[in-house]
Design a protein around this motif. Structure first.
Motif, PDB file in Angstrom:
ATOM      1  N   TYR A   1       0.838  -1.209   0.000  1.00  0.00           N
ATOM      2  CA  TYR A   1       0.000   0.000   0.000  1.00  0.00           C
ATOM      3  C   TYR A   1       0.873   1.259   0.000  1.00  0.00           C
ATOM      4  CZ  TYR A   1      -2.628   3.799   2.188  1.00  0.00           C
ATOM      5  OH  TYR A   1      -3.163   5.026   2.487  1.00  0.00           O
ATOM      6  N   PHE A   2       1.880   1.293   0.896  1.00  0.00           N
ATOM      7  CA  PHE A   2       2.785   2.453   0.950  1.00  0.00           C
ATOM      8  C   PHE A   2       3.560   2.611  -0.365  1.00  0.00           C
ATOM      9  CE2 PHE A   2       3.036   2.188   5.829  1.00  0.00           C
ATOM     10  CZ  PHE A   2       2.228   3.301   5.991  1.00  0.00           C
ATOM     11  N   LEU A   3       3.995   1.474  -0.918  1.00  0.00           N
ATOM     12  CA  LEU A   3       4.757   1.498  -2.173  1.00  0.00           C
ATOM     13  C   LEU A   3       3.916   2.086  -3.300  1.00  0.00           C
ATOM     14  CD1 LEU A   3       7.253   0.630  -3.901  1.00  0.00           C
ATOM     15  CD2 LEU A   3       6.109  -1.556  -4.225  1.00  0.00           C
ATOM     16  N   GLU A   4       2.673   1.639  -3.420  1.00  0.00           N
ATOM     17  CA  GLU A   4       1.791   2.132  -4.490  1.00  0.00           C
ATOM     18  C   GLU A   4       1.470   3.614  -4.291  1.00  0.00           C
ATOM     19  OE1 GLU A   4      -1.490  -0.570  -4.403  1.00  0.00           O
ATOM     20  OE2 GLU A   4      -0.374  -2.190  -5.405  1.00  0.00           O
ATOM     21  N   LEU A   5       1.300   4.013  -3.030  1.00  0.00           N
ATOM     22  CA  LEU A   5       1.018   5.418  -2.719  1.00  0.00           C
ATOM     23  C   LEU A   5       2.212   6.300  -3.108  1.00  0.00           C
ATOM     24  CD1 LEU A   5      -1.055   7.318  -1.412  1.00  0.00           C
ATOM     25  CD2 LEU A   5      -0.091   6.741   0.827  1.00  0.00           C
ATOM     26  N   THR A   6       3.422   5.859  -2.720  1.00  0.00           N
ATOM     27  CA  THR A   6       4.640   6.624  -3.046  1.00  0.00           C
ATOM     28  C   THR A   6       4.861   6.675  -4.553  1.00  0.00           C
ATOM     29  OG1 THR A   6       5.617   5.935  -0.940  1.00  0.00           O
ATOM     30  CG2 THR A   6       7.124   6.846  -2.575  1.00  0.00           C
ATOM     31  N   GLN A   7       4.652   5.539  -5.218  1.00  0.00           N
ATOM     32  CA  GLN A   7       4.858   5.518  -6.673  1.00  0.00           C
ATOM     33  C   GLN A   7       3.847   6.415  -7.392  1.00  0.00           C
ATOM     34  OE1 GLN A   7       4.892   1.246  -7.400  1.00  0.00           O
ATOM     35  NE2 GLN A   7       7.107   1.283  -7.682  1.00  0.00           N
ATOM     36  N   SER A   8       2.588   6.385  -6.946  1.00  0.00           N
ATOM     37  CA  SER A   8       1.577   7.270  -7.552  1.00  0.00           C
ATOM     38  C   SER A   8       1.979   8.732  -7.396  1.00  0.00           C
ATOM     39  CB  SER A   8       0.207   7.054  -6.887  1.00  0.00           C
ATOM     40  OG  SER A   8      -0.305   5.798  -7.234  1.00  0.00           O
ATOM     41  N   PHE A   9       2.611   9.041  -6.255  1.00  0.00           N
ATOM     42  CA  PHE A   9       3.031  10.420  -5.997  1.00  0.00           C
ATOM     43  C   PHE A   9       4.256  10.800  -6.835  1.00  0.00           C
ATOM     44  CE2 PHE A   9       5.551  13.577  -3.660  1.00  0.00           C
ATOM     45  CZ  PHE A   9       4.603  14.569  -3.466  1.00  0.00           C
ATOM     46  N   ILE A  10       5.197   9.883  -6.974  1.00  0.00           N
ATOM     47  CA  ILE A  10       6.493  10.227  -7.577  1.00  0.00           C
ATOM     48  C   ILE A  10       6.489  10.117  -9.106  1.00  0.00           C
ATOM     49  CG2 ILE A  10       7.876   8.094  -7.673  1.00  0.00           C
ATOM     50  CD1 ILE A  10       8.946  11.193  -5.755  1.00  0.00           C
ATOM     51  N   ILE A  11       5.608   9.263  -9.682  1.00  0.00           N
ATOM     52  CA  ILE A  11       5.603   9.064 -11.145  1.00  0.00           C
ATOM     53  C   ILE A  11       5.393  10.379 -11.913  1.00  0.00           C
ATOM     54  CG2 ILE A  11       4.267   8.041 -13.054  1.00  0.00           C
ATOM     55  CD1 ILE A  11       4.132   5.456 -11.323  1.00  0.00           C
ATOM     56  N   PRO A  12       4.433  11.244 -11.547  1.00  0.00           N
ATOM     57  CA  PRO A  12       4.285  12.516 -12.271  1.00  0.00           C
ATOM     58  C   PRO A  12       5.551  13.385 -12.198  1.00  0.00           C
ATOM     59  CG  PRO A  12       2.325  12.084 -10.953  1.00  0.00           C
ATOM     60  CD  PRO A  12       3.342  11.075 -10.543  1.00  0.00           C
ATOM     61  N   LEU A  13       6.254  13.339 -11.065  1.00  0.00           N
ATOM     62  CA  LEU A  13       7.515  14.097 -10.940  1.00  0.00           C
ATOM     63  C   LEU A  13       8.581  13.504 -11.857  1.00  0.00           C
ATOM     64  CD1 LEU A  13       7.586  14.682  -7.086  1.00  0.00           C
ATOM     65  CD2 LEU A  13       7.970  16.483  -8.769  1.00  0.00           C
ATOM     66  N   GLU A  14       8.663  12.173 -11.871  1.00  0.00           N
ATOM     67  CA  GLU A  14       9.645  11.497 -12.748  1.00  0.00           C
ATOM     68  C   GLU A  14       9.371  11.848 -14.215  1.00  0.00           C
ATOM     69  OE1 GLU A  14      12.222   9.750 -11.988  1.00  0.00           O
ATOM     70  OE2 GLU A  14      11.922   8.624 -10.134  1.00  0.00           O
ATOM     71  N   ARG A  15       8.090  11.837 -14.580  1.00  0.00           N
ATOM     72  CA  ARG A  15       7.694  12.118 -15.963  1.00  0.00           C
ATOM     73  C   ARG A  15       8.075  13.545 -16.351  1.00  0.00           C
ATOM     74  NH1 ARG A  15       2.499  10.946 -15.520  1.00  0.00           N
ATOM     75  NH2 ARG A  15       2.612   8.766 -16.110  1.00  0.00           N
ATOM     76  N   TYR A  16       7.796  14.492 -15.458  1.00  0.00           N
ATOM     77  CA  TYR A  16       8.109  15.901 -15.750  1.00  0.00           C
ATOM     78  C   TYR A  16       9.624  16.116 -15.827  1.00  0.00           C
ATOM     79  CZ  TYR A  16       8.801  20.901 -15.189  1.00  0.00           C
ATOM     80  OH  TYR A  16       9.240  22.199 -15.353  1.00  0.00           O
ATOM     81  N   VAL A  17      10.362  15.538 -14.872  1.00  0.00           N
ATOM     82  CA  VAL A  17      11.823  15.718 -14.862  1.00  0.00           C
ATOM     83  C   VAL A  17      12.452  15.110 -16.122  1.00  0.00           C
ATOM     84  CG1 VAL A  17      13.936  14.988 -13.663  1.00  0.00           C
ATOM     85  CG2 VAL A  17      12.075  16.007 -12.363  1.00  0.00           C
ATOM     86  N   ALA A  18      11.897  13.979 -16.587  1.00  0.00           N
ATOM     87  CA  ALA A  18      12.413  13.368 -17.827  1.00  0.00           C
ATOM     88  C   ALA A  18      12.240  14.319 -19.012  1.00  0.00           C
ATOM     89  CB  ALA A  18      11.700  12.046 -18.096  1.00  0.00           C
ATOM     90  N   SER A  19      11.192  15.153 -18.971  1.00  0.00           N
ATOM     91  CA  SER A  19      10.944  16.098 -20.077  1.00  0.00           C
ATOM     92  C   SER A  19      11.950  17.259 -20.083  1.00  0.00           C
ATOM     93  CB  SER A  19       9.518  16.660 -19.996  1.00  0.00           C
ATOM     94  OG  SER A  19       9.407  17.625 -18.955  1.00  0.00           O
ATOM     95  N   LEU A  20      12.718  17.405 -18.989  1.00  0.00           N
ATOM     96  CA  LEU A  20      13.730  18.473 -18.922  1.00  0.00           C
ATOM     97  C   LEU A  20      15.008  18.092 -19.679  1.00  0.00           C
ATOM     98  CD1 LEU A  20      13.450  19.408 -15.107  1.00  0.00           C
ATOM     99  CD2 LEU A  20      12.161  20.358 -17.029  1.00  0.00           C
ATOM    100  N   MET A  21      15.084  16.837 -20.088  1.00  0.00           N
ATOM    101  CA  MET A  21      16.268  16.330 -20.797  1.00  0.00           C
ATOM    102  C   MET A  21      16.244  16.830 -22.240  1.00  0.00           C
ATOM    103  SD  MET A  21      18.669  13.925 -20.023  1.00  0.00           S
ATOM    104  CE  MET A  21      19.708  12.700 -20.789  1.00  0.00           C
TER     105      MET A  21
END
Length: 587
Positions: A418-438
């Motif tokens: 549950y904690f893992l899925e919650l953290t991943q749901s939170f962090i995936i949009p950040l990962e996606r946006y940061v990848a677009s800075l490349m």
């Protein structure tokens, strides 16, 4: 991780003392077999067959082992440090002394295990384990070593003894390490500490000699780790006695507060100052470590102290009222802290953690003003309003497990997922946006410096959440935008983004290197002067050194191609320049 006895010995069987003493003196007692059942090759046995010096194998796992006893005149004192050449500053020794014993009010009779964490003294020389640093680079964040901190893993014994003036035998065996392998080192201590208290120094020396023969903690490998007649099999892919090296019993720790587990996840994610007040160091350290782990795979970047005392070298820094409480999680047991840390915004007060299978009464969220007396009831004392709505489904699932007497291990798996899925749901949009800075790969030119990353713009990121926010992967409703705004000001975001930026910058350097390798450099030098060619050779050599030093993520054949290019360019130059360039740097 599994425990099994080596071939030729029964399960759980240990070496007799004469064999332990023989090992301590550097000789092997006859008939002792390695994990595989064959007599060990002497050269391989002492680690030098692996190209290691004496104690290099030990240093890959531990900094040292300490024995802390109680002296009637001096109080707590370090009686033994092993290996004897291990360096600890006076400040580090003082911290170890006070953190290795429970507070007197804890009343820990018998054997108690817990862990603590303390700052290394400034100016300590970094150990030269370059190979181990490379292993560390490949590990997930929760298994990486702690460069600025030591962990102390404690096995404390307090038993009545009328022959002693104080009436009690009190001693701790402490493993000092930079590795956060909580479960693993507690298991090691369970194997060696009880017998050490009976047999003393020769036994400890023999155990340290066994650790010195261990292979390095390489990620992804199954390791057989013999210690005093028991072989520990370390393998993260099998779920037997010890499925992991680092995890604590998550549900047991969260059990008194599982109704509020999502709110606690938010507080940890945001790096809020948090105190755990517990009856003993075991409960405080387990609960603090469970809190830090609840945001995994995101690393908790602030300081955390599983067990913190009034004697800690950071006591004044962390309890001052002249400034806002720092971003840190403290585990405490001394009632004095109820008054000293009264100004902290979030306090978890827990009672005795019940044995696995027993469920304590659920604590309530209470206002901080109610935490005035030392005997305040267990509860979460905070005025924090969570950003997200409580997920009733996980609560029902855990409550059902309690009613059906589901094992604590199974409850922990549910809570961890549950904690893992919650953290991943939170962090995936950040990962996606940061990848677009490349920058786009086509913008990388071999003849120009690698392009820069675009800047992280909070408002630009917030706009992406409408279409690609956590709602894509999480059923939880609430003020996700508010949670992100708060997170972007936290130490956890700062630490996470620094790592991502470094990784992406290194990726750009690696792509630049690969672009250079694809060029026809011999054709290039025909169109340029000798001075420009020499300049190119020196730059390419620097690139090679940088790639090696920073472990750039280059394709395996790229480095070899670059060396071949450099050699070919040098051979195309006049002989006098060849001699100079071959001596400059490495090719």
């Amino acid at each position: 991780m599994a425990l099994r006895g080596p071939a030729g010995l029964g399960p759980g069987c240990r070496r007799p003392l004469d064999e332990a003493v023989a090992a301590a003196e550097g000789r092997e007692a006859p008939g002792v077999l390695a994990a595989g059942g064959a007599p060990e090759d002497e050269e391989e046995d002492d680690g030098r067959g692996r190209g290691l010096l004496r104690w290099d194998g030990f240093s890959a796992w531990l900094h040292c082992v300490c024995v802390v006893g109680f002296d009637l005149e001096l109080g707590q004192a370090v009686e033994v440090i092993y290996p004897q050449h291990s360096k600890l500053t006076d400040k580090e020794k003082t911290n170890i002394c006070y953190l290795s014993f429970p507070d007197s009010n804890s009343g820990c009779l018998g054997d108690t295990q817990f862990c603590f964490r303390f700052r290394q003294s400034s100016g300590r020389r970094v150990s030269l384990h370059c190979l181990l640093d490379q292993f560390d680079k490949d590990l997930p964040v929760y298994l990486k070593k702690d460069p600025a901190y030591f962990y102390g893993y404690v096995y404390f014994r307090q038993v009545r003894d009328k022959t002693l003036k104080r009436g009690y035998f009190q001693k701790s065996l402490v493993l000092i390490s930079k590795l956060p392998y909580i479960h693993f080192f507690h298991t090691v201590l369970k194997q060696i500490a009880p017998e050490y208290f009976e047999k003393s120094e020769p036994y400890l020396e023999a155990a340290c000699n066994d650790v010195d023969r261990w292979p390095a903690p390489v990620p992804g490998k199954t390791l057989h780790l013999p210690i005093m007649g028991v072989v520990m099999k370390a393998d993260t892919n099998i779920s037997v006695i010890l499925p992991t090296v680092h995890e604590v019993d998550l549900f047991r720790c969260f059990c008194p507060v599982f109704l509020h587990s999502q709110m606690l996840w938010e507080l940890v994610l945001l790096g809020e100052p948090l105190v755990v007040m517990a009856p003993s160091p075991s409960e405080s350290s387990e609960t603090v470590l469970a809190l830090v782990n609840c945001i995994s795979p995101l690393k908790y970047f602030s300081d955390f102290r599983p067990y913190f005392t009034i004697h800690d070298s950071e006591f004044k820094e962390y309890t001052t009222r002249t400034q806002a409480p720092p971003s840190v999680i403290l585990g405490v047991t001394n009632p004095f802290f109820a008054k000293t840390l009264q100004h902290w915004p979030h306090i978890i007060r827990i009672g005795d953690l019940k044995p696995t299978g027993e469920i304590p009464k659920q604590v309530k969220v209470k206002k901080l003003k109610n935490l005035k007396t030392l005997d305040s009831k267990p509860g979460v004392y905070t005025s924090y309003k969570p950003y997200l709505n409580r997920d009733e489904e996980i609560i029902k699932q855990l409550q059902k497990g309690v009613q059906q007497k589901r094992p604590s291990e199974a409850q922990s798996v549910i809570l961890r997922r549950y904690f893992l899925e919650l953290t991943q749901s939170f962090i995936i949009p950040l990962e996606r946006y940061v990848a677009s800075l490349m920058p786009l790969q086509k913008s990388i030119s071999p003849w120009k410096s690698p392009p820069q990353l675009r800047q992280f713009l909070p408002e630009e990121f917030m706009k992406t959440l409408e279409k690609t926010g956590p709602q894509l992967t999480s059923r939880i409703k609430g003020d996700w935008i508010g949670l992100y705004r708060h997170f972007l000001k936290s130490p956890n975001f700062d630490g996470w983004f620094k790592i991502r930026r470094k990784e992406m910058t290194q990726k750009l350097e690696a792509l630049h290197l690969e672009a250079l390798c694809e060029e026809d450099l011999l054709l290039w030098i025909q169109k340029h002067t000798e001075v420009e060619t020499v300049d190119l050779v020196l730059k390419l050599k620097n690139k090679l050194l940088q790639a090696d030093r920073e472990h750039l993520p280059v394709k395996p054949d790229t480095m070899e191609k670059l060396r071949t290019h450099i050699d070919a360019i040098i051979l195309a130059l006049p002989e006098d320049l060849q001699g100079i360039l071959l001596k400059t740097g490495m090719t």
